[in-house]
Design an enzyme around this catalytic site. Structure first.
Site, mmCIF file in Angstrom:
data_model
loop_
_atom_site.group_PDB
_atom_site.id
_atom_site.type_symbol
_atom_site.label_atom_id
_atom_site.label_comp_id
_atom_site.label_asym_id
_atom_site.label_seq_id
_atom_site.Cartn_x
_atom_site.Cartn_y
_atom_site.Cartn_z
ATOM 1 N N ASP A 13 0.812 -1.229 0.000
ATOM 2 C CA ASP A 13 0.000 0.000 0.000
ATOM 3 C C ASP A 13 0.843 1.276 0.000
ATOM 4 O O ASP A 13 0.431 2.308 0.528
ATOM 5 C CB ASP A 13 -0.958 0.020 1.212
ATOM 6 N N GLU A 14 2.007 1.210 -0.602
ATOM 7 C CA GLU A 14 2.902 2.372 -0.623
ATOM 8 C C GLU A 14 2.426 3.432 -1.612
ATOM 9 O O GLU A 14 2.935 4.566 -1.619
ATOM 10 C CB GLU A 14 4.331 1.929 -1.003
ATOM 11 N N LYS A 16 1.841 2.258 -5.041
ATOM 12 C CA LYS A 16 2.410 1.734 -6.288
ATOM 13 C C LYS A 16 1.510 2.036 -7.488
ATOM 14 O O LYS A 16 1.983 2.440 -8.546
ATOM 15 C CB LYS A 16 2.618 0.203 -6.186
ATOM 16 N N GLY A 17 0.188 1.824 -7.300
ATOM 17 C CA GLY A 17 -0.759 2.016 -8.399
ATOM 18 C C GLY A 17 -0.668 3.415 -8.966
ATOM 19 O O GLY A 17 -0.603 3.614 -10.187
ATOM 20 N N GLY A 40 -4.543 -4.244 -3.783
ATOM 21 C CA GLY A 40 -5.525 -3.212 -4.143
ATOM 22 C C GLY A 40 -4.724 -1.987 -4.517
ATOM 23 O O GLY A 40 -4.106 -1.369 -3.656
ATOM 24 N N HIS A 41 -4.676 -1.681 -5.798
ATOM 25 C CA HIS A 41 -3.880 -0.543 -6.272
ATOM 26 C C HIS A 41 -4.820 0.579 -6.693
ATOM 27 O O HIS A 41 -5.627 0.413 -7.610
ATOM 28 C CB HIS A 41 -2.963 -0.979 -7.429
ATOM 29 N N ARG A 143 2.825 -28.650 -6.825
ATOM 30 C CA ARG A 143 2.610 -29.236 -8.162
ATOM 31 C C ARG A 143 1.233 -29.877 -8.333
ATOM 32 O O ARG A 143 1.079 -30.904 -8.959
ATOM 33 C CB ARG A 143 3.743 -30.231 -8.480
ATOM 34 N N GLN A 223 2.023 -6.007 -3.169
ATOM 35 C CA GLN A 223 2.475 -6.087 -1.775
ATOM 36 C C GLN A 223 3.768 -5.269 -1.588
ATOM 37 O O GLN A 223 3.964 -4.311 -2.300
ATOM 38 C CB GLN A 223 2.668 -7.541 -1.334
ATOM 39 N N THR A 238 3.077 -12.628 2.717
ATOM 40 C CA THR A 238 2.226 -13.223 1.693
ATOM 41 C C THR A 238 2.987 -14.428 1.115
ATOM 42 O O THR A 238 4.055 -14.780 1.615
ATOM 43 C CB THR A 238 1.810 -12.181 0.627
ATOM 44 N N GLY A 413 -0.142 13.967 -3.028
ATOM 45 C CA GLY A 413 -1.585 13.770 -2.941
ATOM 46 C C GLY A 413 -1.972 12.582 -3.800
ATOM 47 O O GLY A 413 -1.157 12.088 -4.587
HETATM 48 P P1 GDP Z 1 -0.772 0.397 -3.554
HETATM 49 O O1 GDP Z 1 -1.371 -0.890 -3.117
HETATM 50 O O2 GDP Z 1 0.694 0.466 -3.300
HETATM 51 O O3 GDP Z 1 -1.111 0.755 -4.970
HETATM 52 O O4 GDP Z 1 -1.425 1.518 -2.625
HETATM 53 P P2 GDP Z 1 -2.979 1.628 -2.203
HETATM 54 O O5 GDP Z 1 -3.752 2.089 -3.373
HETATM 55 O O6 GDP Z 1 -3.436 0.395 -1.517
HETATM 56 O O7 GDP Z 1 -2.887 2.717 -1.057
HETATM 57 C C1 GDP Z 1 -2.378 3.988 -1.282
HETATM 58 C C2 GDP Z 1 -3.455 5.003 -0.909
HETATM 59 O O8 GDP Z 1 -2.856 6.283 -0.781
HETATM 60 C C3 GDP Z 1 -4.529 5.154 -1.962
HETATM 61 O O9 GDP Z 1 -5.731 5.497 -1.338
HETATM 62 C C4 GDP Z 1 -4.022 6.321 -2.808
HETATM 63 O O10 GDP Z 1 -5.075 7.024 -3.470
HETATM 64 C C5 GDP Z 1 -3.393 7.176 -1.755
HETATM 65 N N1 GDP Z 1 -2.238 7.981 -2.172
HETATM 66 C C6 GDP Z 1 -1.258 7.666 -3.077
HETATM 67 N N2 GDP Z 1 -0.318 8.623 -3.095
HETATM 68 C C7 GDP Z 1 -0.708 9.556 -2.193
HETATM 69 C C8 GDP Z 1 -0.146 10.783 -1.733
HETATM 70 O O11 GDP Z 1 0.930 11.203 -2.137
HETATM 71 N N3 GDP Z 1 -0.842 11.468 -0.766
HETATM 72 C C9 GDP Z 1 -2.018 11.035 -0.266
HETATM 73 N N4 GDP Z 1 -2.619 11.751 0.671
HETATM 74 N N5 GDP Z 1 -2.589 9.877 -0.686
HETATM 75 C C10 GDP Z 1 -1.932 9.158 -1.618
HETATM 76 P P1 IMO Z 2 -0.872 -4.149 -2.260
HETATM 77 O O1 IMO Z 2 -0.418 -4.707 -3.578
HETATM 78 C C1 IMO Z 2 -0.945 -4.520 2.073
HETATM 79 C C2 IMO Z 2 -1.047 -8.576 3.740
HETATM 80 C C3 IMO Z 2 -2.322 -9.009 4.429
HETATM 81 C C4 IMO Z 2 -1.744 -10.000 5.433
HETATM 82 C C5 IMO Z 2 -0.620 -10.659 4.644
HETATM 83 C C6 IMO Z 2 -1.011 -11.969 3.976
HETATM 84 O O2 IMO Z 2 -2.176 -3.449 -2.319
HETATM 85 O O3 IMO Z 2 0.215 -3.361 -1.627
HETATM 86 P P2 IMO Z 2 -2.557 -12.697 1.947
HETATM 87 O O4 IMO Z 2 -3.921 -12.235 1.538
HETATM 88 O O5 IMO Z 2 -1.505 -12.475 0.940
HETATM 89 O O6 IMO Z 2 -2.590 -14.096 2.473
HETATM 90 O O7 IMO Z 2 -2.202 -11.793 3.229
HETATM 91 O O8 IMO Z 2 -0.239 -9.730 3.648
HETATM 92 N N1 IMO Z 2 -1.256 -8.076 2.339
HETATM 93 C C7 IMO Z 2 -1.178 -6.797 1.995
HETATM 94 N N2 IMO Z 2 -1.002 -5.698 2.749
HETATM 95 N N3 IMO Z 2 -1.037 -4.421 0.740
HETATM 96 C C8 IMO Z 2 -1.194 -5.522 -0.032
HETATM 97 O O9 IMO Z 2 -1.159 -5.476 -1.383
HETATM 98 C C9 IMO Z 2 -1.314 -6.781 0.598
HETATM 99 N N4 IMO Z 2 -1.501 -8.038 0.151
HETATM 100 C C10 IMO Z 2 -1.446 -8.820 1.233
HETATM 101 O O10 IMO Z 2 -2.949 -7.934 5.072
HETATM 102 O O11 IMO Z 2 -1.174 -9.322 6.513
HETATM 103 MG MG MG Z 3 -2.869 -1.595 -1.831
#
Ligand code: GDP
Ligand code: IMO
Ligand code: MG
Length: 428
Positions: A13-14, A16-17, A40-41, A143, A223, A238, A413
């Site tokens: 959730d950094e 990436k998307g 979830g991106h 397998r 992840q 994961t 943002g």
């Molecule tokens: P991903 O899984 O790495 O793609 O990240 P997620 O989408 O799960 O979570 C990132 C969240 O932060 C999303 O709700 C984005 O819309 C939001 N986001 C991304 N970049 C920024 C930023 O620079 N500032 C803020 N406030 N939100 C951001």
């Molecule tokens: P993105 O791509 C954040 C976490 C779950 C759990 C562990 C194992 O959006 O960054 P799993 O469903 O793989 O068996 O879960 O990994 N986890 C994530 N946390 N972002 C994700 O993906 C994640 N995908 C899995 O919360 O702790």
């Molecule tokens: Mg995510």
């Protein structure tokens, strides 16, 4: 080199998307290399929000190819939902979305086993997204798995039945849980029709032929490195290799084809689910980060745990991935802080270390924190890196110096254009 890799350096959730969507136009193809619908991106543009789970984040860029690589595990039901959302938006995906035949299929009984296994763990549970990820990768390495290409075989149904009955047998090891198998199975079987109609490709040949034509590929990770099956906070991880090496096995490219490795990191840390988190803040400050950062999971909606940036952890991820540039996201979430802290080392057992201990899950390390002054102002009007408030620049420069990697992008943002580009050569 023609393949750049973009991946998360923390616990997922950094952002990436968002960064993939921004960079995508520099490439001919975006290719997801591991994970599945546990991801979830989030992408935001024109005031609208889109969450992708299986489909690569280049899908909204016209003319760009998007490959779901062999390293991904595919739930056809989730994929169908994602495709229906694209259809509603009028996105033309037919000739641009490819699925590797060697990608493994998530069966309804994989999800059942995931839920049953988690239920059996009680307090020790991983906090899985319950999308069937672990059991599907177990069948892959064991397998036993079914692959996307198998859906075209006449004996597919037979193979499905054999695996399903194995799963039901296995399920008896776990406590009873509620799972409407028949209903889930009907939806799954129906969703195969759409999957069959997609462009199913030999991903490794497809990507190599594309590269030979002189195109560039962006490999999109899911992840984050701390959730990697080998190097993450095992067993709270994961079930795939989320690090750069995973791009090779998850797409069929050689290490020699990899150019830039873009590591995405928040300006602080979050984690969702169980497991160690050295800089976690279980207080008012953590609450503020969660509120300001809207830190709730894009896949499960769960509140994310929040804490300060962790430099030993960041350096570890940089080392594992060979990161060549950093994209720092969510800097704006720190806007209102008078003081921002960063972990520079860990203290445990009377000793200091800047390495992640093997038994991180069993011990409690105390982060050694250093303070930085905050900027206490909005960044909404800042459109050039140079115009950031001085304390924000100081903070980012410290990240560069302490991590040894230049920052190339700073996200201020969630919207596509809320991104400051920084000249890499001028950095560090
Ligand atoms: P991903 O899984 O790495 O793609 O990240 P997620 O989408 O799960 O979570 C990132 C969240 O932060 C999303 O709700 C984005 O819309 C939001 N986001 C991304 N970049 C920024 C930023 O620079 N500032 C803020 N406030 N939100 C951001
Ligand atoms: P993105 O791509 C954040 C976490 C779950 C759990 C562990 C194992 O959006 O960054 P799993 O469903 O793989 O068996 O879960 O990994 N986890 C994530 N946390 N972002 C994700 O993906 C994640 N995908 C899995 O919360 O702790
Ligand atoms: Mg995510």
């Amino acid at each position: 080199m023609a393949v750049d890799v973009l991946l998360g350096l923390q616990w997922g959730d950094e952002g990436k998307g968002k960064i993939v969507d921004f960079l995508a136009n520099n490439y001919g193809m975006v290719a997801r290399f591991q994970g599945g619908p546990n991801a979830g991106h989030t992408l935001k543009f024109d005031g609208q929000k889109f969450v992708l789970h299986t489909i690569p984040s280049g899908i909204f860029r016209e003319g760009l190819l998007n490959l779901i690589g062999n390293g991904v595990v595919v739930d056809p039901v989730t994929l169908r939902k994602e495709i229906h959302n694209l259809e509603k938006l009028g996105i033309d995906y037919r000739d641009r979305l490819m699925v590797a035949k060697k990608a493994h299929l998530i069966l309804p009984t994989h999800r059942y086993l995931d839920a049953a296994s988690e239920a059996s763990k009680g307090k020790e549970k991983i906090g899985s997204t319950l999308k069937g990820i672990g059991p599907t990768y177990m069948d892959k390495t064991g397998r036993n798995g079914l692959r996307v290409g198998d859906i075209m075989l006449p004996e597919f149904e037979q193979k499905y039945k054999i695996l399903r009955s194995k799963h039901i047998h296995l399920g008896k090891l776990y406590p009873d849980i509620e799972f409407e198998l028949e209903k889930e199975e009907t939806a799954w079987m129906e969703s195969l029709e759409l999957l069959r109609s997609l462009k199913l490709v030999d991903g490794e040949y497809f990507i190599q032929e594309f590269l030979q034509k002189g195109h560039k590929v962006l490999a999109e990770g899911a992840q984050g490195s701390m959730l990697d099956i080998d190097f993450g906070t095992y067993p709270y991880v994961t079930s795939s290799n989320t690090v750069t090496a995973g791009a090779c096995t998850g797409l069929g490219i050689s290490p020699r084809q990899i150019g830039e490795v873009i590591g995405v990191t928040k300006a602080y840390c979050t984690r969702v689910g169980g497991g160690p988190f050295p800089t976690e803040l279980e207080d008012e400050t953590g609450e503020t980060l969660r509120r300001e950062g809207a830190e709730f999971g894009a896949t499960t909606g769960r509140p994310r745990r929040c804490g300060w940036l962790d430099l030993p952890q960041l350096r570890y991820s940089i080392m594992l991935n060979g990161v060549t540039q950093l994209a720092v996201t969510k800097i704006d979430v720190l806007n209102q802080f008078e003081e921002i802290k960063v972990a520079t080392a860990y203290r445990y057992d009377g000793k200091m270390t800047d390495q992640l201990p093997f038994d991180l899950c069993d011990i409690k390390v105390e982060p050694v924190l250093e303070s930085f002054p905050g900027w206490e102002q909005s960044l909404a009007e800042v459109s050039e890196y140079e115009n950031l408030p001085l304390p924000a620049k100081r903070y980012l420069e410290a990240m560069e110096h302490r991590s040894g990697v230049p920052i190339s992008m700073v996200s201020t943002g969630p919207e596509r254009q809320e991104l400051l580009l920084k000249s890499v050569s001028a950095a560090v």
